[in-house]
Structures are given as C-alpha cells and as structure tokens.
Design a protein around this motif. Structure first.
Motif, PDB file in Angstrom:
ATOM      1  N   GLN A  94       1.531   0.282   0.441  1.00 38.21           N
ATOM      2  CA  GLN A  94       1.656   0.687   1.671  1.00 38.21           C
ATOM      3  C   GLN A  94       0.259   1.106   2.395  1.00 38.21           C
TER       4      GLN A  94
ATOM      5  N   HIS B 105       7.449   1.074  -9.057  1.00 41.07           N
ATOM      6  CA  HIS B 105       7.514   2.568  -8.840  1.00 41.07           C
ATOM      7  C   HIS B 105       6.703   3.079  -7.556  1.00 41.07           C
ATOM      8  N   THR B 106       6.853   4.360  -7.567  1.00 38.71           N
ATOM      9  CA  THR B 106       6.502   4.932  -6.501  1.00 38.71           C
ATOM     10  C   THR B 106       4.941   5.000  -6.194  1.00 38.71           C
ATOM     11  N   GLY B 107       4.231   4.878  -7.273  1.00 35.96           N
ATOM     12  CA  GLY B 107       2.569   4.820  -7.134  1.00 35.96           C
ATOM     13  C   GLY B 107       2.331   3.472  -6.651  1.00 35.96           C
ATOM     14  N   GLU B 108       3.020   2.411  -7.210  1.00 37.32           N
ATOM     15  CA  GLU B 108       2.573   1.016  -6.734  1.00 37.32           C
ATOM     16  C   GLU B 108       2.886   0.796  -5.345  1.00 37.32           C
ATOM     17  N   ARG B 109       4.315   1.478  -4.829  1.00 37.12           N
ATOM     18  CA  ARG B 109       4.569   1.354  -3.330  1.00 37.12           C
ATOM     19  C   ARG B 109       3.693   2.174  -2.392  1.00 37.12           C
ATOM     20  N   LEU B 110       3.034   3.166  -2.976  1.00 35.22           N
ATOM     21  CA  LEU B 110       2.335   4.070  -2.275  1.00 35.22           C
ATOM     22  C   LEU B 110       0.865   3.237  -1.997  1.00 35.22           C
TER      23      LEU B 110
ATOM     24  N   ARG C 213       2.193  -4.751   1.141  1.00 34.03           N
ATOM     25  CA  ARG C 213       3.657  -4.446   0.475  1.00 34.03           C
ATOM     26  C   ARG C 213       4.500  -5.903   0.590  1.00 34.03           C
TER      27      ARG C 213
ATOM     28  N   LEU D 288      -0.508   7.967 -10.083  1.00 33.61           N
ATOM     29  CA  LEU D 288       0.486   9.192 -10.516  1.00 33.61           C
ATOM     30  C   LEU D 288       0.131   9.456 -12.057  1.00 33.61           C
TER      31      LEU D 288
ATOM     32  N   ASP E  35      13.212  -3.763  -3.961  1.00 32.53           N
ATOM     33  CA  ASP E  35      11.888  -3.284  -3.822  1.00 32.53           C
ATOM     34  C   ASP E  35      11.795  -2.245  -5.036  1.00 32.53           C
ATOM     35  N   HIS E  36      13.083  -1.894  -5.887  1.00 34.66           N
ATOM     36  CA  HIS E  36      13.018  -1.097  -6.746  1.00 34.66           C
ATOM     37  C   HIS E  36      12.351  -1.619  -8.163  1.00 34.66           C
TER      38      HIS E  36
END
Length: 314
Positions: free
Chosen positions: A15, A7-12, A20, A243, A3-4
């Motif tokens: 979700q 980045h954080t924005g994509e994962r948010l 996901r 972001l 999952d790395h």
C-alpha cells in the motif's frame, strides 16, 4: 484475486509504495509445492542458501554447497531434501543454525548464477537425519515461487585443483566478533551480492537475494545500509521487517570459497533523500544493525569467476 496470500506487513508495504496491484498479479506464481518445471533445476544445483533462527532466536542466513543432486525435490513436489554423504556437509557446517528441529520454520533459496535463475522455497523442517555415513535435512514446502533475474551478477563455476580442494577441506579457519573489523568491512565494501533472511509475523522464515555494483552496501559503524531496488512488488522481506526486526545476512566470497554471516536487527526506510545511484530511484533502503558476525569457509570448496554484472544494476 486472493489477497490472503500476503500477511499484514507485506500488504502495508504494498500500500505504502502503491504496488499492491502488481503484487497481486505476481502472486499467481506462488504455489504450495515446487513447480513441476523446476524439478530438474532443483536437482542440478551445486549450492543453496538457507534461512532459519538459531536456538536463541537470532536469524541467520547460511550457504551450503555440494555436488549436483545434493538438493532434490520429492516425487509429489511437496518436500525438498538436502543431503550429503559427507557428515560435515549438511548439519555440522551449518552453525549457528545446525540444531534444527522438526516443525521449525526454514527457507531455502536455490540460485543459478550462470543463468540468473532462482527459486524461493519457504516451509518447515519435517525430518533431520544424522548418521555417521550421511546427513540429511527434509523440508516440507509451504510456498515456492520463481523470481526474476534482476540484480544477479552472472558467474561461472571454476574447476578446483585437487590440492586446493584438499587444503580447503582441512581448513578450520573461523573468525567471529560483534564489531566489524577492517577485514570484514573491506569484504562488505567490495561485495556485489548478499542474501537476507527474515521472519514473518508467525515466525515463517524467508531468504532473498540482493545485488548491485560493488559498494552498493554502505557501512556506518555497526549499521549497514542496503538499497531496496525495484523488484516483484510483493515485498516479502520489507513486509517481514515491518513486523519483525530480527534478520540475518550472508555475504559470499566467490573467489575465496568463504562466507560472512551476520545476525542483527533491521528496519526499512521509505522516502529517503538519496540520489538514484543509492536506491535505484525507489527512495528505499534497509538499515541493518549488526549484533554479531562470523566468517567461515564453505563446507565444500567452490570458486566462481565474474562474467557480467547485472544490466539492471543502477
């Protein structure tokens, strides 16, 4: 699955939309180099879209055209070269992102309208060569992945008469402004295609395609509303906007061999109250605030004829 890669924005956003799982499956297509099966595709292209920031940090998307072979993949598939023997074709006509520097983040989108194939390449500038006889831009590939054919309107490239080509090459018609005038508003209202450049949390550039029926982009003063139809669920653009609001748009004029570039800021809206024609049922759109715009002829003249609208258009 790793999952790395997101980045954080994509994962948010993945979700928030409940996608996901699909994003992780589709992430298998992302590779650190150009896929070997895409080497010939790269060398056949007659135009591309670049995304990068200018010297002041504003994001722009820019179209470049050329003869087949002006974009080439390296033997090891880890770099891409955009080159031309025409000094006006690569760097000088890329304003306002002409002053690219080594290590600067850049994104390249190769798209073949007649087959609806596209390849996204994100990386950084590894070399800029500017000489009297030639100019070239080398891009070190960070990520490359093919994208599905949805929302691409099928077009064919038309032969251009010599007189028309000569007239286009001598044209220096450039207009710009901060407020959208009647001509630019009409251009946007009639568009069925645009490209959007955005930035990841570490400044990674990305450029992607958006398409729909003419009028799918709605204007309210200096704000453009762009629907976010169903896609590959990775949400690269929306994740970036989660972001970082800086982004740029470019609208092609396929019949007039021109481009309309806009830079500004944007954010994504979710769960909006809209009918199915507005968002294709996703309830998502991007609101883009225009800071400035410029209209320019393409560096080399190309005109296209519409063959078929995408069957996926809402």
């Amino acid at each position: 699955m790793d999952d790395h890669i997101f980045h954080t924005g994509e994962r948010l956003v993945q979700q928030r939309t409940g996608e996901r799982g699909t994003a992780l499956i589709n992430s298998r297509n992302i590779s650190p180099g150009i896929p070997a099966a895409a080497r010939n595709f790269v060398g056949q292209q007659r135009w591309c879209v670049l995304g990068a920031a200018d010297a002041a940090g504003a994001m722009w998307a820019c179209m470049l055209s050329g003869e087949p072979g002006f974009v080439q993949a390296s033997d090891d598939l880890r770099s891409l070269q955009v080159a031309s023997s025409d000094p006006q074709s690569v760097l000088a006509r890329m304003a306002p992102i002409a002053d690219l520097q080594p290590a600067q983040s850049i994104a390249v989108l190769l798209i073949e309208l007649q087959t609806r194939r596209r390849l996204r390449i994100n990386g950084h500038v590894s070399q800029v060569t500017a000489q009297a006889s030639a100019q070239a831009l080398a891009v070190a590939v960070g990520q490359a992945f093919p994208v599905c054919p949805r929302y691409i309107q099928k077009r064919e490239l038309l032969p251009l008469e010599a007189e028309a080509a000569a007239e286009h090459r001598t044209s220096t018609a450039v207009t710009s402004g901060t407020l959208l005038d009647e001509a630019t508003s009409a251009w946007i209202a009639g568009a069925d295609t645009l490209f959007i450049a955005s930035l990841g949390p570490s400044g990674e550039a990305d450029v992607s395609h958006r398409g729909g029926r003419p009028g799918f982009v709605q204007q309210q003063g200096r704000v453009l509303r762009i629907p976010d139809f169903n896609g590959n669920s990775m949400f690269n653009t929306l994740g970036n906007l989660e972001l970082e609001s800086r982004c740029g748009l470019v609208f092609p004029d396929f019949e007039g061999a021109r481009q309309l570039q806009l830079t500004g800021h944007a954010r994504a809206h979710f769960g909006v109250d809209a009918d199915i024609d507005q968002t294709g049922g996703t309830g998502r759109w991007i609101e883009f605030q225009v800071d400035s715009w410029r209209s320019t002829p393409l560096n080399l003249p190309q005109r296209w004829r519409l063959l078929e609208a995408s069957p996926y258009n809402p």
